[in-house]
Design an enzyme around this catalytic site. Sequence first.
Site, PDB file in Angstrom:
ATOM      1  N   ARG A  15      45.511 -67.297  10.982  1.00 33.31           N
ATOM      2  CA  ARG A  15      46.926 -69.528  11.315  1.00 33.31           C
ATOM      3  C   ARG A  15      46.615 -70.672  10.818  1.00 33.31           C
ATOM      4  O   ARG A  15      46.825 -71.182   9.671  1.00 33.31           O
ATOM      5  CB  ARG A  15      46.229 -69.299  12.845  1.00 33.31           C
ATOM      6  CG  ARG A  15      47.245 -70.116  13.899  1.00 33.31           C
ATOM      7  CD  ARG A  15      46.886 -71.617  13.855  1.00 33.31           C
ATOM      8  NE  ARG A  15      44.924 -71.833  14.136  1.00 33.31           N
ATOM      9  CZ  ARG A  15      44.911 -73.520  13.366  1.00 33.31           C
ATOM     10  NH1 ARG A  15      45.251 -74.266  13.436  1.00 33.31           N
ATOM     11  NH2 ARG A  15      43.563 -73.420  14.018  1.00 33.31           N
ATOM     12  N   ASP A  16      44.875 -70.951  10.722  1.00 32.98           N
ATOM     13  CA  ASP A  16      44.504 -71.868  10.148  1.00 32.98           C
ATOM     14  C   ASP A  16      44.837 -71.752   8.896  1.00 32.98           C
ATOM     15  O   ASP A  16      44.907 -72.578   8.034  1.00 32.98           O
ATOM     16  CB  ASP A  16      43.412 -72.415  10.526  1.00 32.98           C
ATOM     17  CG  ASP A  16      42.515 -73.341   9.947  1.00 32.98           C
ATOM     18  OD1 ASP A  16      43.887 -74.067  10.250  1.00 32.98           O
ATOM     19  OD2 ASP A  16      41.457 -73.945   9.961  1.00 32.98           O
ATOM     20  N   HIS A 206      32.912 -75.021  12.943  1.00 30.52           N
ATOM     21  CA  HIS A 206      34.077 -74.371  11.550  1.00 30.52           C
ATOM     22  C   HIS A 206      34.316 -75.312  10.820  1.00 30.52           C
ATOM     23  O   HIS A 206      34.513 -76.291  10.953  1.00 30.52           O
ATOM     24  CB  HIS A 206      35.171 -74.731  12.562  1.00 30.52           C
ATOM     25  CG  HIS A 206      36.308 -74.633  12.013  1.00 30.52           C
ATOM     26  ND1 HIS A 206      37.752 -73.673  12.244  1.00 30.52           N
ATOM     27  CD2 HIS A 206      37.093 -75.157  11.077  1.00 30.52           C
ATOM     28  CE1 HIS A 206      38.891 -73.802  11.865  1.00 30.52           C
ATOM     29  NE2 HIS A 206      38.505 -74.694  10.966  1.00 30.52           N
ATOM     30  N   HIS A 208      34.555 -76.755   6.815  1.00 29.63           N
ATOM     31  CA  HIS A 208      35.468 -76.077   5.326  1.00 29.63           C
ATOM     32  C   HIS A 208      34.866 -76.772   4.393  1.00 29.63           C
ATOM     33  O   HIS A 208      33.804 -77.159   4.048  1.00 29.63           O
ATOM     34  CB  HIS A 208      36.410 -76.827   5.079  1.00 29.63           C
ATOM     35  CG  HIS A 208      37.191 -76.637   6.220  1.00 29.63           C
ATOM     36  ND1 HIS A 208      38.687 -77.613   5.760  1.00 29.63           N
ATOM     37  CD2 HIS A 208      37.520 -76.130   7.529  1.00 29.63           C
ATOM     38  CE1 HIS A 208      39.551 -76.425   6.763  1.00 29.63           C
ATOM     39  NE2 HIS A 208      39.063 -75.966   7.941  1.00 29.63           N
ATOM     40  N   CYS A 239      42.110 -77.828   4.769  1.00 28.57           N
ATOM     41  CA  CYS A 239      42.284 -78.889   4.507  1.00 28.57           C
ATOM     42  C   CYS A 239      43.708 -78.374   3.081  1.00 28.57           C
ATOM     43  O   CYS A 239      42.844 -78.399   1.719  1.00 28.57           O
ATOM     44  CB  CYS A 239      41.734 -79.544   4.478  1.00 28.57           C
ATOM     45  SG  CYS A 239      41.905 -81.811   3.430  1.00 28.57           S
ATOM     46  N   ASN A 248      39.425 -73.573   4.583  1.00 34.34           N
ATOM     47  CA  ASN A 248      38.168 -72.713   5.116  1.00 34.34           C
ATOM     48  C   ASN A 248      37.503 -72.273   4.426  1.00 34.34           C
ATOM     49  O   ASN A 248      37.248 -71.970   3.419  1.00 34.34           O
ATOM     50  CB  ASN A 248      38.903 -71.886   6.342  1.00 34.34           C
ATOM     51  CG  ASN A 248      39.858 -73.271   7.092  1.00 34.34           C
ATOM     52  OD1 ASN A 248      39.246 -72.809   8.366  1.00 34.34           O
ATOM     53  ND2 ASN A 248      41.075 -72.566   6.909  1.00 34.34           N
TER      54      ASN A 248
END
Lengths: 307, 307
Positions: A15-16, A206, A208, A239, A248
């Site tokens: 997903r992300d 979470h 990055h 991002c 990520n």
Amino acid sequence: MSVADSVRIVEVGPRDGLQNEAAHLSIENRVAFIEKLLDAGLATVEAGSFVSPRWVPQMQGTDEVLRRLAGVGAGLPVLVPNLTGLEAAIAAGAREVAVFVAASEAFSLRNLNCSVDDSLERYAPVIERALEAGLAVRGYISCVLGCPYEGRVPSAAVVWLAARLHRQGCYEVSLGDTIGVGTPMQARTLVREVAGELPVGALAVHFHDTYGQALANIYGALQEGVSVVDASAGGLGGCPYARGASGNVATEAVVYMLDGMGVRTGVALPKLIEAVRFVHARLGREPASAVYRAMTARADATPTSGG
Amino acid sequence: MSVADSVRIVEVGPRDGLQNEAAHLSIENRVAFIEKLLDAGLATVEAGSFVSPRWVPQMQGTDEVLRRLAGVGAGLPVLVPNLTGLEAAIAAGAREVAVFVAASEAFSLRNLNCSVDDSLERYAPVIERALEAGLAVRGYISCVLGCPYEGRVPSAAVVWLAARLHRQGCYEVSLGDTIGVGTPMQARTLVREVAGELPVGALAVHFHDTYGQALANIYGALQEGVSVVDASAGGLGGCPYARGASGNVATEAVVYMLDGMGVRTGVALPKLIEAVRFVHARLGREPASAVYRAMTARADATPTSGG
């Protein structure tokens, strides 16, 4: 506080990760990717989102992805932006959904098109309806350590939001450093403050790798008692400021670290590497992940002397 | 134990970095690179090595590099493999030298062409002569957390070697995870054990990002009282197993982390980024470093929603 004996990794690559990739994968390939991740031992794999395909075409057909994985059981959360998305998720057989708010007003306005308060208002009935329908609800808070528009984000805002989401029924709140600006002490301080308001067991982190800090931050968070870590196979997506190691944190880097620390994850690194290889072959690019490269590099190269 | 208020970074890019690069830089460019690093605030910059140019052609002319930087004063160690190298370093005006041994027998035999004991024997007169000549001597131990041939390396071997080098007169011993396999708890445990035998202030850590673990390991070592960290601008060089993020930890990632932790380094990140840009332009390739990319990326890209 000592580090947990075991950590649950929430795999967000399908997903992300994929929603930030230029190439759009077919439903077949997304299902196959998720199956490989499950086979590698990941207990929670974010399977997609019910955000409009107008905004996120990469996630089109998440309903069909869920239907094809119906035999899997729990552990496949999907992102829902509103009641419409939630109803579609329920219809497709979702048993867990995720909602997302931002800790920064400017970020919320620009990216979610509403104020932080409005986003909470909008989500209240979504969470309520999901709980009524027997679904588990996970909450994301983005920009917890910084905002691309506002810079610093007060930790009080994060603490307040996390407590509110938890009170509203989110069984877990994931603290997202969306732009990857945080460093270990900031991460620890934030976790400690949030854990003053809700159980640390209800927190996930979470991070990055925009500035390469993710693993150090995770190690810091673990020392504050956190035992749930979001990560993305191969470091997919995240991002999109810059390509490469900027998205990520790579799941394989987290697993490698935890393996080395004697912390159980249930994840088999070689199988995870195979899932990374599979999805990147479909995306038509090489994984940027250091662990992937190191584990797939030829073993006959020899390092040089002197450090 | 709390983290130190200030950390000294030992910049190894011009030596450990450049000696592993395919492109060979001219003396002019190496001097200019070192000057930019000094200008960025790095107090210690490893300027080159006196290993035979037959083995390491990238470091040819280190004597001339030192002569051109004669006005700089201290803070420019050079690697010396033997007495011949030491005498050449002294003749070129070196005020600090570094010697290197391996914690693994197999690595020592294959890469230094002698056993660990023999390497210590060989270095004894080198260290003695350097001290007599008024030079400071730094010791490197490689393979402290693993060996490409032997796998695990007993920490007792590292502790013994570190104590021995310190007793022989090395003011600082740098613990090198040459193949980057270590994780934070292993790093902490090793530092704790070594610090049982010599002052923690005499220890430096030297981590590689082969598996992306370097910053987490550094953060772990800092928590054990370490206050000297080796790093390489742009992540130059290091172990050439795989290209990309696999070599030495990038100095800018270390500085970014320490800045965020409120730990002083004396290094100005924008000037360091300029040094990274300069040297990579001369090498004809893009820096792989996340911090470099993030700091030089266009700021108008916006992250996406939902984590």
